[in-house]
Write a protein that holds these residues in place. Sequence first.
Motif, short mmCIF file in Angstrom:
data_model
loop_
_atom_site.label_atom_id
_atom_site.label_comp_id
_atom_site.label_asym_id
_atom_site.label_seq_id
_atom_site.Cartn_x
_atom_site.Cartn_y
_atom_site.Cartn_z
N LEU A 42 0.83 -1.21 0.00
CA LEU A 42 0.00 0.00 0.00
C LEU A 42 0.86 1.25 0.00
N ARG A 43 1.90 1.24 0.82
CA ARG A 43 2.79 2.40 0.89
C ARG A 43 3.45 2.64 -0.47
N HIS A 44 3.85 1.56 -1.13
CA HIS A 44 4.49 1.68 -2.44
C HIS A 44 3.49 2.23 -3.46
N ALA A 45 2.24 1.78 -3.41
CA ALA A 45 1.22 2.26 -4.35
C ALA A 45 0.92 3.74 -4.12
N VAL A 46 0.86 4.15 -2.87
CA VAL A 46 0.59 5.56 -2.58
C VAL A 46 1.76 6.41 -3.03
N ARG A 49 1.66 6.67 -6.74
CA ARG A 49 0.54 7.53 -7.16
C ARG A 49 0.87 9.00 -6.96
N SER A 50 1.55 9.32 -5.85
CA SER A 50 1.89 10.71 -5.58
C SER A 50 2.94 11.22 -6.56
N ASP A 51 3.74 10.30 -7.13
CA ASP A 51 4.72 10.71 -8.13
C ASP A 51 4.07 11.12 -9.43
N GLU A 52 2.86 10.62 -9.71
CA GLU A 52 2.17 10.95 -10.94
C GLU A 52 1.68 12.38 -10.94
N PHE A 53 1.36 12.91 -9.78
CA PHE A 53 0.78 14.26 -9.72
C PHE A 53 1.84 15.33 -9.59
#
Length: 53
Positions: A42-46, A49-53
């Motif tokens: 989950l931490r890796h996915a978050v 995801r934050s790198d995309e924005f």
Amino acid sequence: MTTAFILIALALIMIYAGPTLLFICVGYADYMLKRRRHLAALRHAVKRRSDEF
């Protein structure tokens, strides 16, 4: 005398409950490892995801 009785009682409990206690400890360790792995995913996915924005 009381100390000897307590030690004998604890030894008997450990002899009879030893395998059960072992299964409980192994099961809990397995649960904690799975939970840790899930939280890391989950931490890796978050983070991803934050790198995309």
